[in-house]
Scaffold this motif. Structure first.
Motif, PDB file in Angstrom:
ATOM      1  N   ALA A 102       0.806  -1.225   0.042  1.00 29.51           N
ATOM      2  CA  ALA A 102       0.097   0.019   0.017  1.00 29.51           C
ATOM      3  C   ALA A 102       0.759   1.134   0.010  1.00 29.51           C
ATOM      4  O   ALA A 102       0.508   2.210  -0.524  1.00 29.51           O
ATOM      5  CB  ALA A 102      -0.782  -0.005   1.156  1.00 29.51           C
ATOM      6  N   LEU A 103       1.942   1.080   0.635  1.00 35.34           N
ATOM      7  CA  LEU A 103       2.962   2.232   0.631  1.00 35.34           C
ATOM      8  C   LEU A 103       3.495   2.738  -0.943  1.00 35.34           C
ATOM      9  O   LEU A 103       3.701   3.994  -0.824  1.00 35.34           O
ATOM     10  CB  LEU A 103       4.282   2.143   1.443  1.00 35.34           C
ATOM     11  N   ALA A 104       3.092   1.950  -1.981  1.00 39.07           N
ATOM     12  CA  ALA A 104       3.472   2.587  -3.092  1.00 39.07           C
ATOM     13  C   ALA A 104       2.676   3.524  -3.607  1.00 39.07           C
ATOM     14  O   ALA A 104       3.140   4.549  -4.293  1.00 39.07           O
ATOM     15  CB  ALA A 104       3.639   1.256  -3.866  1.00 39.07           C
ATOM     16  N   ARG A 105       1.534   3.390  -3.365  1.00 37.12           N
ATOM     17  CA  ARG A 105       0.634   4.399  -3.799  1.00 37.12           C
ATOM     18  C   ARG A 105      -0.767   4.295  -3.107  1.00 37.12           C
ATOM     19  O   ARG A 105      -1.545   5.441  -3.121  1.00 37.12           O
ATOM     20  CB  ARG A 105       0.485   4.416  -5.484  1.00 37.12           C
ATOM     21  N   TRP A 106      -1.096   3.381  -2.597  1.00 36.92           N
ATOM     22  CA  TRP A 106      -2.728   3.099  -2.308  1.00 36.92           C
ATOM     23  C   TRP A 106      -3.025   3.855  -1.049  1.00 36.92           C
ATOM     24  O   TRP A 106      -4.175   4.160  -0.783  1.00 36.92           O
ATOM     25  CB  TRP A 106      -3.137   1.440  -2.273  1.00 36.92           C
ATOM     26  N   ASP A 107      -2.204   3.945  -0.219  1.00 35.79           N
ATOM     27  CA  ASP A 107      -2.222   4.784   1.181  1.00 35.79           C
ATOM     28  C   ASP A 107      -2.793   6.118   0.944  1.00 35.79           C
ATOM     29  O   ASP A 107      -3.069   6.779   2.038  1.00 35.79           O
ATOM     30  CB  ASP A 107      -0.972   4.543   2.235  1.00 35.79           C
ATOM     31  N   LYS A 108      -2.415   6.732  -0.143  1.00 43.12           N
ATOM     32  CA  LYS A 108      -2.647   8.056  -0.387  1.00 43.12           C
ATOM     33  C   LYS A 108      -4.049   8.210  -1.010  1.00 43.12           C
ATOM     34  O   LYS A 108      -4.593   9.519  -1.123  1.00 43.12           O
ATOM     35  CB  LYS A 108      -1.716   8.506  -1.471  1.00 43.12           C
ATOM     36  N   ALA A 109      -4.751   7.130  -1.373  1.00 47.29           N
ATOM     37  CA  ALA A 109      -6.212   7.247  -1.696  1.00 47.29           C
ATOM     38  C   ALA A 109      -7.225   7.685  -0.608  1.00 47.29           C
ATOM     39  O   ALA A 109      -8.319   8.013  -1.075  1.00 47.29           O
ATOM     40  CB  ALA A 109      -6.646   6.097  -2.373  1.00 47.29           C
ATOM     41  N   ALA A 243     -10.053  -1.952  -2.783  1.00 43.78           N
ATOM     42  CA  ALA A 243      -8.466  -1.646  -2.993  1.00 43.78           C
ATOM     43  C   ALA A 243      -7.782  -3.046  -2.987  1.00 43.78           C
ATOM     44  O   ALA A 243      -7.536  -3.779  -1.916  1.00 43.78           O
ATOM     45  CB  ALA A 243      -8.027  -0.504  -2.443  1.00 43.78           C
ATOM     46  N   PRO A 244      -6.800  -3.221  -3.780  1.00 48.20           N
ATOM     47  CA  PRO A 244      -6.092  -4.550  -3.812  1.00 48.20           C
ATOM     48  C   PRO A 244      -5.355  -4.834  -2.367  1.00 48.20           C
ATOM     49  O   PRO A 244      -5.545  -5.996  -2.035  1.00 48.20           O
ATOM     50  CB  PRO A 244      -4.994  -4.479  -4.764  1.00 48.20           C
ATOM     51  N   PRO A 245      -4.568  -3.680  -1.843  1.00 49.69           N
ATOM     52  CA  PRO A 245      -4.103  -4.231  -0.452  1.00 49.69           C
ATOM     53  C   PRO A 245      -5.278  -4.496   0.460  1.00 49.69           C
ATOM     54  O   PRO A 245      -4.975  -5.271   1.617  1.00 49.69           O
ATOM     55  CB  PRO A 245      -3.286  -3.187  -0.120  1.00 49.69           C
ATOM     56  N   ILE A 246      -6.452  -3.685   0.309  1.00 52.01           N
ATOM     57  CA  ILE A 246      -7.369  -4.039   1.634  1.00 52.01           C
ATOM     58  C   ILE A 246      -7.884  -5.400   1.300  1.00 52.01           C
ATOM     59  O   ILE A 246      -8.281  -6.007   2.229  1.00 52.01           O
ATOM     60  CB  ILE A 246      -8.264  -3.025   1.278  1.00 52.01           C
ATOM     61  N   ALA A 247      -8.214  -5.563  -0.025  1.00 53.88           N
ATOM     62  CA  ALA A 247      -8.614  -7.186  -0.224  1.00 53.88           C
ATOM     63  C   ALA A 247      -7.914  -8.114   0.357  1.00 53.88           C
ATOM     64  O   ALA A 247      -8.377  -9.382   0.746  1.00 53.88           O
ATOM     65  CB  ALA A 247      -8.931  -7.299  -1.642  1.00 53.88           C
ATOM     66  N   ALA A 248      -6.560  -7.911  -0.026  1.00 51.86           N
ATOM     67  CA  ALA A 248      -5.558  -8.941   0.467  1.00 51.86           C
ATOM     68  C   ALA A 248      -5.526  -9.055   1.998  1.00 51.86           C
ATOM     69  O   ALA A 248      -5.586 -10.173   2.592  1.00 51.86           O
ATOM     70  CB  ALA A 248      -4.103  -8.362   0.006  1.00 51.86           C
TER      71      ALA A 248
END
Length: 550
Positions: A102-109, A243-248
């Motif tokens: 998620a730190l790559a970009r998803w945490d900023k959503a 979101a993919p990291p959340i689904a994981a």
């Protein structure tokens, strides 16, 4: 009491303090919040490893931590035994991998990703550690409240629609949980799990009926969270839209319901009259088989890989429910091995899907299905130079290799841990020590698990061909190392489970045997002494020479 004694409460305190401190930032400084999240999550991983090392060689009762220094059943207790620390370790590993992704970009959503992530970990860890039903309800609500926000993370119509369905279903499940817990407390006079196991046999007939109703209602709440058919219809769409990291990360949520069924089911069924949260075993086994069949149909019908992963979660839950319902330490031990392997594999698959589909247009899947249905070949496949086929760039080769590993793990093909787990379950099912009635159930579970593996293999092969071998023009995905690393970590852990299958299976078997004989757990809860503290001494009062106040 030395500091090692406090390790049991650390998995709850660390995310509580970290999440609370991040809320004070009010989303103003994402860098600081991300740093706190990383430190807290890695700390949880270290604590979980230490707890597994400490409890792995202990007796089945584990270590009991008395909150407020009140003995059971009057006070709140946390119990770290083999099962709970195993779930803590799985949660910490999964949390570390998904956070890194998620730190790559998803945490900023979204503004509050980091505190919500920590509160989710807090709820999960608390649910695995608590020794009473009321606090199980409390921690369920903590993790669900965090998961509501995370399910909507990133916004979008699909996430909002699926997230609202998810919230509605879980609110109903929470109401059932509260009703069941209230009925149990009203009849048994306690919600301490160990105390319940000792009081059931002494209940009068009228209260016994209410107790059984409460147990049934509570069991339904657990099975909603486990996504058992027909009450698990909400899961595929919710997980596919997240979101993919959340689904994981959500791949562990259904295992919380499985954990509750295991924990309370074996404790309550230890009574003389064999009242069990497992619904007599057979009903749970039938529900698990139905869940597998429903998941198989969904897997075969799915044209999107996210939906395929969502239905794979259903197959995983159904396999666990069917194995637990059948019973036996050997089957349960194999089911625990499968729980760990399937959780890591499904989480890796959710993360991989986002990387693979990054360069795909929304209509690519529809076009691929159309070409397949009408038997049309791409004219660019062979040109005048006589060269046949397509060149595969390096990034697609890496992603394709990871996809193959996920397919092998989820379908249960040798030699990876998915095969070891299913082989352990299947071999225990056909042991010639059961009666004719039980053998029919064993063969039904056996056949269903094999069919689910075949269906998964077919669906994954079809998805892989369309994604990696189809000649539709697409842009190559731009993938960072920080995004590939979590997928690699989870798959390497599955490989390590395969290499160390003997040690891991012994741990799972000992855990299952401890669950089947809960006397050690009950004894440890009641035998835990309050910590010795220094008696309170009042400070001396200053006086004058004649004894009066100064």
């Amino acid at each position: 009491m030395n500091w090692l004694e406090h390790l049991t409460v650390a998995p709850i305190l660390i995310p509580l303090v970290a999440g609370g401190f991040m809320l004070l930032l009010d989303g103003r400084n994402r860098t600081v919040a991300a740093a706190i999240n990383v430190v807290a999550t890695l700390s949880l991983l270290v604590v979980a490893i230490m707890l597994v090392a400490l409890e792995g060689g202990q007796n089945a009762g584990g270590h009991v931590y008395l909150l407020g220094n009140w003995p059971a059943p009057f006070g709140i207790v946390l119990v770290a035994d083999r099962l709970s620390v195993l779930m803590l370790l799985v949660t910490a590993i999964l949390g570390s991998a998904t956070l890194l992704f998620a730190l790559a970009r998803w945490d900023k959503a979204g503004a509050f990703f980091h505190p919500l992530f920590q509160f989710l970990l807090m709820g999960l860890n608390g649910a695995f550690l608590t020794g009473d039903i009321f606090n199980l309800f409390v921690f369920f609500e903590v993790l669900l409240a965090a998961s509501y926000g995370l399910a909507l993370h990133g916004s979008g119509p699909a996430r909002v629609k699926a997230g609202l369905h998810y919230i509605a279903i879980n609110l109903v499940a929470a109401l059932l949980f509260l009703i069941g817990a209230s009925l149990i407390y009203g009849t048994a006079g306690t919600l301490n799990m160990a105390a319940l196991a000792t009081r059931i046999a002494g209940l009068p007939p009228d209260e016994r009926l209410l107790f059984e109703i409460g147990v049934a209602v509570l069991g339904v709440a657990f099975l909603v969270k486990s996504a058992m058919w027909p009450i698990g219809f909400w899961l595929p769409n919710t997980y596919a839209a997240a979101a993919p990291p959340i689904a994981a990360m959500f791949s562990i949520l259904t295992k919380v319901g499985i954990y509750a069924v295991l924990r309370l089911g074996f404790l309550v069924s230890s009574s003389e009259d064999d009242v069990s949260l497992l619904f007599g075993g057979n009903w749970l086994m039938v529900g698990g088989i139905a869940t597998i069949l429903f998941g198989m149909i969904g897997i075969m019908a799915s044209q999107e890989m996210a939906k395929l992963a969502g239905f794979s979660v259903l197959v995983s839950s159904g396999t666990l429910l069917a194995a637990i319902g059948y019973g036996g330490a050997a089957v349960t031990g194999g089911a625990l091995f499968y729980l760990v392997s399937s959780t890591f594999a499904i989480a890796a698959f959710f993360l991989l899907i986002e990387l693979v589909e990054r360069g795909r247009a929304p209509a690519d899947d529809v076009l691929a299905v159309t070409l397949e249905a009408y038997g049309l070949d791409d004219p660019d496949e062979a040109d005048d130079s006589g060269e046949v086929g397509i060149a595969i760039p390096a990034i697609m080769a890496i992603l394709g290799s990871a996809f193959i590993a996920c397919a092998v793990l989820l379908s249960g093909l040798p030699p990876l841990s998915g095969f070891v787990a299913k082989f352990a379950i299947l071999s225990a099912l056909v042991e010639p020590t059961r009666g004719p009635t039980e053998s029919w159930g064993a063969w039904a579970v056996f056949a269903t698990i094999l069919m689910s593996g075949l269906a998964t293999l077919i669906a994954m092969t079809r998805a892989g061909i369309r994604t990696f071998w189809a000649s539709i023009d697409r842009d190559l995905p731009h993938v960072r190392v920080v995004e590939l690393a979590p997928v690699a970590i989870l798959l390497i852990l599955c490989i390590m489970l395969t290499v160390q299958a003997g040690w891991a299976m012994r741990y799972m078997r000992m855990t299952a045997e401890g669950l089947a004989r809960p006397g050690a757990y009950i004894g440890a809860v009641f035998a835990a002494p309050p910590a010795q503290t220094e008696p309170f001494k009042a400070a001396p009062v200053a006086t004058t020479a004649d004894g009066g106040p100064p």
